[in-house]
Design a protein around this motif. Structure first.
Motif, PDB file in Angstrom:
ATOM      1  N   ALA A 439       0.802  -1.092   0.383  1.00  0.00           N
ATOM      2  CA  ALA A 439      -0.151   0.125   0.150  1.00  0.00           C
ATOM      3  C   ALA A 439       0.435   1.047   0.346  1.00  0.00           C
ATOM      4  O   ALA A 439       1.627   0.844   0.310  1.00  0.00           O
ATOM      5  CB  ALA A 439      -0.702  -0.116   1.359  1.00  0.00           C
ATOM      6  N   ALA A 477      -3.082  -8.063   3.798  1.00  0.00           N
ATOM      7  CA  ALA A 477      -4.245  -7.039   3.464  1.00  0.00           C
ATOM      8  C   ALA A 477      -5.075  -5.851   4.175  1.00  0.00           C
ATOM      9  O   ALA A 477      -5.353  -5.403   4.061  1.00  0.00           O
ATOM     10  CB  ALA A 477      -5.259  -8.392   2.598  1.00  0.00           C
ATOM     11  N   GLU A 481      -4.922  -1.881   3.928  1.00  0.00           N
ATOM     12  CA  GLU A 481      -6.532  -1.462   4.105  1.00  0.00           C
ATOM     13  C   GLU A 481      -6.371  -0.704   5.218  1.00  0.00           C
ATOM     14  O   GLU A 481      -6.355   0.956   4.553  1.00  0.00           O
ATOM     15  CB  GLU A 481      -7.537  -2.487   3.642  1.00  0.00           C
ATOM     16  CG  GLU A 481      -8.937  -1.449   3.942  1.00  0.00           C
ATOM     17  CD  GLU A 481      -8.177  -0.549   2.621  1.00  0.00           C
ATOM     18  OE1 GLU A 481      -9.393   0.585   2.996  1.00  0.00           O
ATOM     19  OE2 GLU A 481      -8.052  -0.746   1.657  1.00  0.00           O
ATOM     20  N   ARG A 484      -3.967   2.558   3.873  1.00  0.00           N
ATOM     21  CA  ARG A 484      -4.576   3.560   2.888  1.00  0.00           C
ATOM     22  C   ARG A 484      -5.223   4.177   3.533  1.00  0.00           C
ATOM     23  O   ARG A 484      -5.725   5.011   2.880  1.00  0.00           O
ATOM     24  CB  ARG A 484      -4.452   2.130   1.553  1.00  0.00           C
ATOM     25  CG  ARG A 484      -3.516   1.856   0.919  1.00  0.00           C
ATOM     26  CD  ARG A 484      -4.200   1.075  -0.153  1.00  0.00           C
ATOM     27  NE  ARG A 484      -5.175  -0.254   0.338  1.00  0.00           N
ATOM     28  CZ  ARG A 484      -4.722  -1.162   0.035  1.00  0.00           C
ATOM     29  NH1 ARG A 484      -3.585  -1.675  -0.320  1.00  0.00           N
ATOM     30  NH2 ARG A 484      -5.431  -2.315  -0.205  1.00  0.00           N
ATOM     31  N   ARG A 485      -6.007   3.949   4.038  1.00  0.00           N
ATOM     32  CA  ARG A 485      -7.231   4.508   4.041  1.00  0.00           C
ATOM     33  C   ARG A 485      -7.445   6.014   4.981  1.00  0.00           C
ATOM     34  O   ARG A 485      -5.919   6.160   5.249  1.00  0.00           O
ATOM     35  CB  ARG A 485      -8.471   4.034   5.577  1.00  0.00           C
ATOM     36  CG  ARG A 485      -9.483   4.093   5.520  1.00  0.00           C
ATOM     37  CD  ARG A 485     -10.148   3.413   6.913  1.00  0.00           C
ATOM     38  NE  ARG A 485     -10.105   1.664   6.597  1.00  0.00           N
ATOM     39  CZ  ARG A 485     -10.573   1.197   7.934  1.00  0.00           C
ATOM     40  NH1 ARG A 485     -10.560   1.627   8.787  1.00  0.00           N
ATOM     41  NH2 ARG A 485     -10.318  -0.278   7.577  1.00  0.00           N
TER      42      ARG A 485
END
Length: 487
Positions: A439, A477, A481, A484-485
């Protein structure tokens, strides 16, 4: 290729290495430590001739950055004028409290000196790579068990008949044990192992020795004069076996003609490899009588030279007699009349004074703007994360922040790695800076992404669960996430 451009070299005072922010030199004082006034003098030289940044490495070496070819020569002259003798040749390292630690099993310094002399007598320095090293560990409060080495000698009993456990290729946990012998045999096995490595070339380490070569070293229990150590010829091969208690013959030391040569790389025997000390070199450590030494670490191994000058000046005013370099990017101050007073001053100057400080769990290279290769401001990101996400860090988790994919500050895998590239700050989960990030987010906002991960761990963590175990449950994963959020 000259010394200024050799990336694999160790940047000794006489052979600076080119980095992104100029030339870098590394100093290892022969005495093991420096008088406060000598450290002050070095700091002043770093201000005059470098970019004003000084470092202590994971193995306890002093580095000065940002030099030019001309200023490096001026620095070397000033080091000589200060009367500081620096080591050269194959590193043979002992613990930072060697000879003065009341808890050590045996003083490692005499054996280390004998190994250094034997290496020189055998003419091995020029034939071995710059990152081949030996550790002689006497044990005690600050052992060398987390420092990697090609050859390890660990004291297991004391007295006139002290015994040493000899192992190769790794740290105190991962190294392959060979045998437990007296100091004479320990010296001879160490030198014989280095001769085997030298035959394989300057890129080789003990990890590249064959099982038969290791078996021949393990069988060596007798005391064999160095003068009769066999010559090594690349044209020779191994024989089947040797008698227990006999030194390896020239044929055994040589490499078998039919074997593959170099084993897969599994990290580097270098000053850059960091796993920290078995016990962090931070805090108060009792010596003989009522004396103490105070351990203080440099955040991420780096400090402005002026801060080191100020620290050494205050230490001298408090009666300090010596400042030793220690593994784990630390300094040990001896002879203090009021250790707690210096501890407070060090904290005010930005040094790490508590082993629980979250900065001890973060490895960060200079990054931008200090290093031309850096793509992100690693140290600024590290400071923000240490302040905002301190709960993320326990003994199970290391965060690596790398300005580029080279991963100089932490070549091995880390639970979380932030790496700068052309896309911004990438996140690697349970890998190295060379791995493909899972990411991305802008470098200036990377700390907020890590804060999201820290918050999730805080909410999801089971009682007594480590941060690393919680990360494993969340999965790569899910962690990507979280990072990235909220962009």
């Amino acid at each position: 290729m000259n010394a200024f451009s050799r990336r694999g070299a160790c940047p000794a005072l006489s052979a600076p290495m080119q980095t992104g922010d100029g030339l870098l030199v590394r100093l290892n004082p022969v005495a093991g430590g420096l008088a406060p006034k000598s450290l002050i003098g070095l700091g002043e030289s770093a201000l005059r001739h470098g970019n004003g940044i000084m470092e202590v490495t994971a193995r306890g070496s002093l580095q000065i950055r940002g030099l030019t070819a001309q200023s490096a020569r001026l620095l070397a002259a000033e080091v000589d004028a200060l009367g500081i003798q620096v080591r050269s040749g194959v590193p043979v390292e002992t613990g930072p409290l060697a000879g003065i630690d009341p808890d050590e099993i045996a003083d490692p310094r005499p054996l280390a000196e004998r190994i250094r002399a034997a290496i020189e007598e055998a003419g091995l320095t020029a034939r071995l790579g710059p990152k081949v090293s030996v550790v002689v560990d006497g044990g005690g409060q600050l052992s060398m068990s987390a420092v990697t080495a090609d050859v390890r000698l660990k004291a297991v009993s004391a007295g006139a008949g002290a015994l040493w456990s000899v192992s190769v290729s790794g740290d105190g946990q991962s190294a392959k044990p060979l045998s437990t012998v007296d100091s004479d045999a320990a010296r001879d096995i160490a030198v014989a192992a280095l001769r085997m490595v030298a035959e394989k070339g300057r890129e080789a380490h003990t990890r590249d020795l064959s099982e038969r070569q290791l078996d021949s070293l393990a069988s060596w229990h007798s005391v064999t004069p160095l003068s009769v150590l066999p010559d090594i010829s690349p044209s020779r091969g191994e024989i089947g076996s040797s008698r227990a208690g006999s030194p390896p013959s020239a044929l055994e030391i040589g490499e078998s003609r039919g074997e593959s040569v170099i084993s897969p790389l599994e990290g580097e025997m270098s000053g850059r490899t960091e796993r920290g000390a078995s016990r962090k070199s931070i805090g108060l450590f009792p010596l003989a009588g009522d004396a103490f030494t105070l351990g203080i670490a440099l955040p991420y191994g780096s400090m402005p030279a002026q801060n080191l000058i100020d620290l050494a000046t205050q230490a001298a005013n408090l009666g300090a007699t010596e400042i030793r370099l220690a593994p784990g990017r630390a300094l040990l101050v001896l002879g203090l009349s009021a250790p707690s007073s210096l501890q407070g001053s060090a904290a005010a100057l930005g040094f790490v004074t508590s082993p629980a400080d979250p900065r001890t769990r973060i490895a960060a290279c200079p990054g931008t703007p200090a290093c031309a290769s850096g793509r992100i401001a690693t140290r600024a990101i590290a400071e923000t994360i240490a302040k905002q996400s301190a709960d993320l860090f326990d003994a199970s988790l290391t965060l690596h922040i790398s300005g580029c994919a080279k991963g100089c500050a932490h070549p091995g895998p880390a639970a979380l790695t932030l790496v700068g590239d052309e896309n911004a700050a990438g996140l690697v989960v349970d890998g190295t800076a060379k791995a493909l990030p899972a990411a991305y987010r802008p470098g200036y906002d990377a700390a907020r992404g890590v804060a999201g991960i820290a918050a999730a761990i805080h909410d999801a963590r089971h009682p007594s669960e480590t941060a690393a175990a919680c990360l494993a449950r969340l999965g790569a994963a899910g962690i990507a996430e979280l990072y990235r959020r909220n962009q």
